[in-house]
Structures are given as C-alpha cells and as structure tokens.
Design a protein around this motif. Sequence first.
Motif, PDB file in Angstrom:
ATOM      1  N   ALA A 115      -9.209  52.437  52.448  1.00  0.00           N
ATOM      2  CA  ALA A 115      -8.389  51.429  52.533  1.00  0.00           C
ATOM      3  C   ALA A 115      -6.890  51.868  52.347  1.00  0.00           C
ATOM      4  N   LEU A 116      -6.754  52.914  51.213  1.00  0.00           N
ATOM      5  CA  LEU A 116      -5.706  53.551  50.805  1.00  0.00           C
ATOM      6  C   LEU A 116      -5.119  54.353  52.070  1.00  0.00           C
ATOM      7  N   ALA A 117      -6.078  54.880  52.674  1.00  0.00           N
ATOM      8  CA  ALA A 117      -5.874  55.927  53.819  1.00  0.00           C
ATOM      9  C   ALA A 117      -5.252  55.286  54.733  1.00  0.00           C
ATOM     10  N   THR A 118      -5.971  53.739  55.122  1.00  0.00           N
ATOM     11  CA  THR A 118      -5.438  53.129  56.117  1.00  0.00           C
ATOM     12  C   THR A 118      -3.877  52.764  55.629  1.00  0.00           C
ATOM     13  N   ALA A 119      -3.786  52.241  54.686  1.00  0.00           N
ATOM     14  CA  ALA A 119      -2.437  51.570  54.182  1.00  0.00           C
ATOM     15  C   ALA A 119      -1.526  52.430  54.175  1.00  0.00           C
ATOM     16  N   LYS A 120      -1.851  53.772  53.992  1.00  0.00           N
ATOM     17  CA  LYS A 120      -0.778  54.691  54.133  1.00  0.00           C
ATOM     18  C   LYS A 120      -0.642  55.394  55.497  1.00  0.00           C
ATOM     19  N   ASN A 121      -1.061  54.949  56.392  1.00  0.00           N
ATOM     20  CA  ASN A 121      -1.222  55.494  57.625  1.00  0.00           C
ATOM     21  C   ASN A 121      -1.857  56.786  58.094  1.00  0.00           C
ATOM     22  N   CYS A 122      -2.608  57.318  57.223  1.00  0.00           N
ATOM     23  CA  CYS A 122      -3.447  58.426  57.192  1.00  0.00           C
ATOM     24  C   CYS A 122      -4.511  58.207  58.685  1.00  0.00           C
ATOM     25  N   MET A 123      -4.977  57.180  58.749  1.00  0.00           N
ATOM     26  CA  MET A 123      -6.105  56.762  59.667  1.00  0.00           C
ATOM     27  C   MET A 123      -5.219  56.867  61.149  1.00  0.00           C
ATOM     28  N   ALA A 124      -4.161  56.872  61.262  1.00  0.00           N
ATOM     29  CA  ALA A 124      -3.375  57.119  62.514  1.00  0.00           C
ATOM     30  C   ALA A 124      -3.766  58.228  63.197  1.00  0.00           C
ATOM     31  N   CYS A 125      -3.857  59.436  62.433  1.00  0.00           N
ATOM     32  CA  CYS A 125      -4.149  60.584  63.018  1.00  0.00           C
ATOM     33  C   CYS A 125      -5.228  61.325  62.523  1.00  0.00           C
ATOM     34  N   HIS A 126      -6.113  60.642  61.562  1.00  0.00           N
ATOM     35  CA  HIS A 126      -7.463  61.275  61.021  1.00  0.00           C
ATOM     36  C   HIS A 126      -8.496  60.227  61.233  1.00  0.00           C
ATOM     37  N   ALA A 127      -9.788  60.855  61.316  1.00  0.00           N
ATOM     38  CA  ALA A 127     -11.066  59.669  61.098  1.00  0.00           C
ATOM     39  C   ALA A 127     -11.806  60.446  60.136  1.00  0.00           C
ATOM     40  N   VAL A 128     -12.740  59.733  59.924  1.00  0.00           N
ATOM     41  CA  VAL A 128     -13.771  60.267  58.661  1.00  0.00           C
ATOM     42  C   VAL A 128     -14.739  61.313  59.471  1.00  0.00           C
ATOM     43  N   ASP A 129     -15.167  60.819  60.559  1.00  0.00           N
ATOM     44  CA  ASP A 129     -16.094  61.833  61.123  1.00  0.00           C
ATOM     45  C   ASP A 129     -15.886  62.448  62.721  1.00  0.00           C
ATOM     46  N   LYS A 130     -14.587  62.002  62.986  1.00  0.00           N
ATOM     47  CA  LYS A 130     -14.247  62.820  64.519  1.00  0.00           C
ATOM     48  C   LYS A 130     -12.896  63.176  64.116  1.00  0.00           C
ATOM     49  N   LYS A 131     -12.230  64.504  65.247  1.00  0.00           N
ATOM     50  CA  LYS A 131     -10.984  64.810  65.080  1.00  0.00           C
ATOM     51  C   LYS A 131     -10.298  63.754  66.097  1.00  0.00           C
ATOM     52  N   LEU A 132      -9.082  63.570  65.558  1.00  0.00           N
ATOM     53  CA  LEU A 132      -8.019  62.764  66.343  1.00  0.00           C
ATOM     54  C   LEU A 132      -7.021  63.742  66.656  1.00  0.00           C
ATOM     55  N   VAL A 133      -5.808  63.442  66.132  1.00  0.00           N
ATOM     56  CA  VAL A 133      -4.715  64.382  66.111  1.00  0.00           C
ATOM     57  C   VAL A 133      -4.871  65.541  65.274  1.00  0.00           C
ATOM     58  N   GLY A 134      -5.367  65.007  64.082  1.00  0.00           N
ATOM     59  CA  GLY A 134      -5.766  65.875  62.973  1.00  0.00           C
ATOM     60  C   GLY A 134      -7.244  66.100  62.635  1.00  0.00           C
ATOM     61  N   PRO A 135      -7.733  66.789  61.766  1.00  0.00           N
ATOM     62  CA  PRO A 135      -9.129  67.045  61.866  1.00  0.00           C
ATOM     63  C   PRO A 135      -9.784  65.847  61.148  1.00  0.00           C
ATOM     64  N   SER A 136     -11.219  65.765  61.408  1.00  0.00           N
ATOM     65  CA  SER A 136     -11.945  64.890  60.616  1.00  0.00           C
ATOM     66  C   SER A 136     -11.677  65.066  59.179  1.00  0.00           C
ATOM     67  N   TYR A 137     -12.042  64.056  58.384  1.00  0.00           N
ATOM     68  CA  TYR A 137     -12.143  64.089  56.822  1.00  0.00           C
ATOM     69  C   TYR A 137     -13.368  64.850  56.538  1.00  0.00           C
ATOM     70  N   LYS A 138     -14.469  64.626  57.163  1.00  0.00           N
ATOM     71  CA  LYS A 138     -15.693  65.387  56.882  1.00  0.00           C
ATOM     72  C   LYS A 138     -15.519  67.152  57.165  1.00  0.00           C
ATOM     73  N   ASP A 139     -14.929  67.517  58.093  1.00  0.00           N
ATOM     74  CA  ASP A 139     -14.358  68.916  58.462  1.00  0.00           C
ATOM     75  C   ASP A 139     -13.559  69.591  57.507  1.00  0.00           C
ATOM     76  N   VAL A 140     -12.698  68.598  57.059  1.00  0.00           N
ATOM     77  CA  VAL A 140     -11.763  69.205  55.750  1.00  0.00           C
ATOM     78  C   VAL A 140     -12.782  69.265  54.531  1.00  0.00           C
ATOM     79  N   ALA A 141     -13.657  68.237  54.114  1.00  0.00           N
ATOM     80  CA  ALA A 141     -14.338  68.302  52.971  1.00  0.00           C
ATOM     81  C   ALA A 141     -15.342  69.601  53.281  1.00  0.00           C
TER      82      ALA A 141
END
Length: 101
Positions: free
Chosen positions: A23-49
């Motif tokens: 919810a914090l990631a969504t509120a801070k607009n992180c989810m506009a470029c990132h997703a938990v499990d797939k690449k969007l503009v930036g890498p997925s959070y799972k790939d970063v982890a």
Amino acid sequence: MKRALMIMAAMAAISTSAMADQALATAKNCMACHAVDKKLVGPSYKDVAKKYAGDAKAADMLASKIVKGGSGVWGAIPMPANTQVSEAEAKKLAAWVLSQK
C-alpha cells in the motif's frame, strides 16, 4: 489449540504487514513503474530481491536509490528521484522489496 491460534495470528500479521508495505509502494507511485512479479518500466520486486539476496548492504543501498534515483543497473531507463518518500519510508519500502520471493 493455543498454538494454532498463535500461528494464525502471526500469519495474519505478516500478511497485513506485506499488504501495508505494498500500500505504501502504491501510495508513493512506485507501482507505476514496478510490479511485484513482472517487469514494467523497471524490474519486478522479485527480481530485485533475487539480485540482492544475501547482500547485507542492499537495504541501505536500495533505500538511497528510492529517494535519490539511479541508473545503469537494470538497463538504460533511469529511476527518477522520489523526493516525496521520506528516509524512513524508503527503508520500509526497501525491506519490503527485499522480502519478495
């Protein structure tokens, strides 16, 4: 019975915490470029982890990149600075990103 209730409460707390950080990631607009499990503009959070698994300095480095931005690690598209994110929020977000499996 008590043990089962304690396990269920712990699982609910973990789930609520993970959702709160998303919810914090969504509120801070992180989810506009990132997703938990797939690449969007930036890498997925799972790939970063996965990339930073076992790196003791990763949380601090990612928190800094969240606030200041960065480039070159995941390709040509730079990550812009996120000045609307406080240091404490950035640390919370970095820890959440690194917890994704």
